[in-house]
Write a protein that holds these residues in place. Structure first.
Motif, PDB file in Angstrom:
ATOM      1  N   ILE A 184     -70.875  -8.002 -11.371  1.00 40.95           N
ATOM      2  CA  ILE A 184     -70.549  -9.151 -12.227  1.00 40.95           C
ATOM      3  C   ILE A 184     -69.901 -10.260 -11.395  1.00 40.95           C
ATOM      4  N   THR A 185     -69.038  -9.888 -10.467  1.00 42.04           N
ATOM      5  CA  THR A 185     -68.418 -10.868  -9.575  1.00 42.04           C
ATOM      6  C   THR A 185     -69.479 -11.585  -8.748  1.00 42.04           C
ATOM      7  N   LEU A 186     -70.435 -10.830  -8.238  1.00 40.10           N
ATOM      8  CA  LEU A 186     -71.525 -11.437  -7.476  1.00 40.10           C
ATOM      9  C   LEU A 186     -72.345 -12.373  -8.356  1.00 40.10           C
ATOM     10  N   ALA A 187     -72.624 -11.955  -9.585  1.00 37.93           N
ATOM     11  CA  ALA A 187     -73.367 -12.811 -10.521  1.00 37.93           C
ATOM     12  C   ALA A 187     -72.600 -14.103 -10.784  1.00 37.93           C
ATOM     13  N   ALA A 188     -71.282 -14.003 -10.971  1.00 39.35           N
ATOM     14  CA  ALA A 188     -70.468 -15.201 -11.198  1.00 39.35           C
ATOM     15  C   ALA A 188     -70.503 -16.116  -9.978  1.00 39.35           C
ATOM     16  N   ALA A 189     -70.416 -15.536  -8.793  1.00 41.80           N
ATOM     17  CA  ALA A 189     -70.441 -16.340  -7.568  1.00 41.80           C
ATOM     18  C   ALA A 189     -71.778 -17.049  -7.392  1.00 41.80           C
ATOM     19  N   VAL A 190     -72.861 -16.336  -7.661  1.00 41.93           N
ATOM     20  CA  VAL A 190     -74.195 -16.931  -7.542  1.00 41.93           C
ATOM     21  C   VAL A 190     -74.365 -18.041  -8.574  1.00 41.93           C
ATOM     22  N   LEU A 191     -73.952 -17.781  -9.799  1.00 47.49           N
ATOM     23  CA  LEU A 191     -74.030 -18.786 -10.854  1.00 47.49           C
ATOM     24  C   LEU A 191     -73.245 -20.035 -10.464  1.00 47.49           C
ATOM     25  N   PHE A 192     -72.066 -19.831  -9.929  1.00 47.42           N
ATOM     26  CA  PHE A 192     -71.234 -20.960  -9.531  1.00 47.42           C
ATOM     27  C   PHE A 192     -71.865 -21.740  -8.381  1.00 47.42           C
ATOM     28  N   ALA A 193     -72.299 -21.019  -7.356  1.00 48.29           N
ATOM     29  CA  ALA A 193     -72.825 -21.678  -6.155  1.00 48.29           C
ATOM     30  C   ALA A 193     -74.158 -22.373  -6.385  1.00 48.29           C
ATOM     31  N   TYR A 194     -74.999 -21.782  -7.217  1.00 51.98           N
ATOM     32  CA  TYR A 194     -76.348 -22.322  -7.369  1.00 51.98           C
ATOM     33  C   TYR A 194     -76.578 -23.101  -8.660  1.00 51.98           C
ATOM     34  N   SER A 195     -75.576 -23.150  -9.527  1.00 55.63           N
ATOM     35  CA  SER A 195     -75.751 -23.896 -10.768  1.00 55.63           C
ATOM     36  C   SER A 195     -74.600 -24.874 -11.018  1.00 55.63           C
ATOM     37  N   GLY A 214     -69.052 -22.010 -19.092  1.00 57.45           N
ATOM     38  CA  GLY A 214     -68.572 -21.042 -20.083  1.00 57.45           C
ATOM     39  C   GLY A 214     -68.985 -19.625 -19.732  1.00 57.45           C
ATOM     40  N   ILE A 215     -70.230 -19.457 -19.304  1.00 58.60           N
ATOM     41  CA  ILE A 215     -70.718 -18.136 -18.881  1.00 58.60           C
ATOM     42  C   ILE A 215     -69.944 -17.672 -17.651  1.00 58.60           C
ATOM     43  N   PHE A 216     -69.691 -18.590 -16.727  1.00 61.54           N
ATOM     44  CA  PHE A 216     -68.914 -18.274 -15.525  1.00 61.54           C
ATOM     45  C   PHE A 216     -67.534 -17.732 -15.915  1.00 61.54           C
ATOM     46  N   GLY A 217     -66.855 -18.415 -16.838  1.00 60.98           N
ATOM     47  CA  GLY A 217     -65.544 -17.949 -17.305  1.00 60.98           C
ATOM     48  C   GLY A 217     -65.625 -16.622 -18.022  1.00 60.98           C
ATOM     49  N   LEU A 218     -66.675 -16.438 -18.809  1.00 58.37           N
ATOM     50  CA  LEU A 218     -66.871 -15.178 -19.528  1.00 58.37           C
ATOM     51  C   LEU A 218     -67.077 -14.018 -18.552  1.00 58.37           C
ATOM     52  N   LEU A 219     -67.834 -14.251 -17.500  1.00 57.62           N
ATOM     53  CA  LEU A 219     -68.039 -13.194 -16.494  1.00 57.62           C
ATOM     54  C   LEU A 219     -66.715 -12.771 -15.874  1.00 57.62           C
ATOM     55  N   TRP A 220     -65.849 -13.745 -15.580  1.00 59.44           N
ATOM     56  CA  TRP A 220     -64.543 -13.391 -15.025  1.00 59.44           C
ATOM     57  C   TRP A 220     -63.694 -12.637 -16.040  1.00 59.44           C
ATOM     58  N   ALA A 221     -63.789 -13.007 -17.297  1.00 56.93           N
ATOM     59  CA  ALA A 221     -63.041 -12.289 -18.335  1.00 56.93           C
ATOM     60  C   ALA A 221     -63.507 -10.841 -18.431  1.00 56.93           C
ATOM     61  N   ILE A 222     -64.806 -10.612 -18.310  1.00 56.93           N
ATOM     62  CA  ILE A 222     -65.343  -9.248 -18.346  1.00 56.93           C
ATOM     63  C   ILE A 222     -64.811  -8.440 -17.170  1.00 56.93           C
ATOM     64  N   VAL A 223     -64.761  -9.050 -15.991  1.00 63.35           N
ATOM     65  CA  VAL A 223     -64.233  -8.348 -14.812  1.00 63.35           C
ATOM     66  C   VAL A 223     -62.767  -7.992 -15.033  1.00 63.35           C
ATOM     67  N   VAL A 224     -61.993  -8.911 -15.584  1.00 66.31           N
ATOM     68  CA  VAL A 224     -60.572  -8.630 -15.850  1.00 66.31           C
ATOM     69  C   VAL A 224     -60.436  -7.450 -16.808  1.00 66.31           C
ATOM     70  N   VAL A 225     -61.235  -7.427 -17.863  1.00 62.44           N
ATOM     71  CA  VAL A 225     -61.181  -6.316 -18.822  1.00 62.44           C
ATOM     72  C   VAL A 225     -61.547  -5.006 -18.133  1.00 62.44           C
ATOM     73  N   LEU A 226     -62.578  -5.026 -17.311  1.00 64.58           N
ATOM     74  CA  LEU A 226     -62.953  -3.805 -16.582  1.00 64.58           C
ATOM     75  C   LEU A 226     -61.827  -3.330 -15.670  1.00 64.58           C
ATOM     76  N   MET A 227     -61.122  -4.265 -15.054  1.00 64.75           N
ATOM     77  CA  MET A 227     -60.024  -3.894 -14.162  1.00 64.75           C
ATOM     78  C   MET A 227     -58.852  -3.295 -14.939  1.00 64.75           C
ATOM     79  N   ILE A 228     -58.657  -3.730 -16.164  1.00 65.86           N
ATOM     80  CA  ILE A 228     -57.544  -3.218 -16.969  1.00 65.86           C
ATOM     81  C   ILE A 228     -57.926  -1.903 -17.650  1.00 65.86           C
ATOM     82  N   VAL A 229     -59.081  -1.876 -18.263  1.00 70.18           N
ATOM     83  CA  VAL A 229     -59.493  -0.710 -19.034  1.00 70.18           C
ATOM     84  C   VAL A 229     -59.913   0.441 -18.123  1.00 70.18           C
ATOM     85  N   ARG A 230     -60.580   0.144 -17.038  1.00 67.12           N
ATOM     86  CA  ARG A 230     -61.061   1.161 -16.092  1.00 67.12           C
ATOM     87  C   ARG A 230     -61.606   2.376 -16.825  1.00 67.12           C
TER      88      ARG A 230
END
Length: 157
Positions: free
Chosen positions: A90-101, A134-150
């Protein structure tokens, strides 16, 4: 050592990814203000330049976040867990989305605003840029949830 790596990872995420996401999300708003101001858009345009500079600068520095994340996961012995791999994907997807869009759209909007008569060409770009940030921010929110919930941990479901 894991506690130190985790602390650095979290501090970097807060200091770098938070402002990056905020600056990227604010860019469409100030681009709309620049369009509304017409040819006299110097104020909003200077804000756009600052937001773009923050976005790109923090994105480059933000590479440290996954680097410390991988180091932390390795030191904790969870590098093979699926939630870590999902977070990295997901982090890679966010980075690609940011860099290329996001970044190219920001550059194009600033380019059009700097061109006489280019203001009218900006308006059609704004809804897509708003959606992508918005999708970029949502991807980061998903990563944060994964880091907390594990998933599978004592805090997981």
């Amino acid at each position: 050592m894991s506690a130190v790596l985790l602390s650095v990872h979290l501090v970097l995420a807060i200091i770098l990814i938070g402002p990056l996401t905020t600056a990227a999300s604010l860019f469409p708003r100030y681009a709309r203000e620049a369009v509304a101001a017409g040819e006299d858009h110097a104020g909003p345009f200077s804000v756009l330049k600052a937001l773009h500079r923050i976005s790109t600068g923090y994105a480059v520095a933000g590479i440290a976040v996954p680097v410390f994340g991988i180091a932390t996961a390795s030191s904790m012995g969870v590098l093979g867990d699926y939630w870590i791999w999902l977070s990295m994907a997901i982090t890679l997807a966010a980075a690609v989305l940011f860099a290329y869009s996001v970044v190219p759209a920001q550059r194009r909007i600033m380019e059009l605003l700097g061109t006489p008569g280019g203001i009218g060409s900006v308006t059609p770009l704004l809804p897509r840029l708003g959606m992508v940030t918005g999708i970029f921010g949502l991807l980061w929110a998903i990563v944060v949830v994964l880091m907390i919930v594990r998933p599978g941990s004592s805090t997981g479901v």
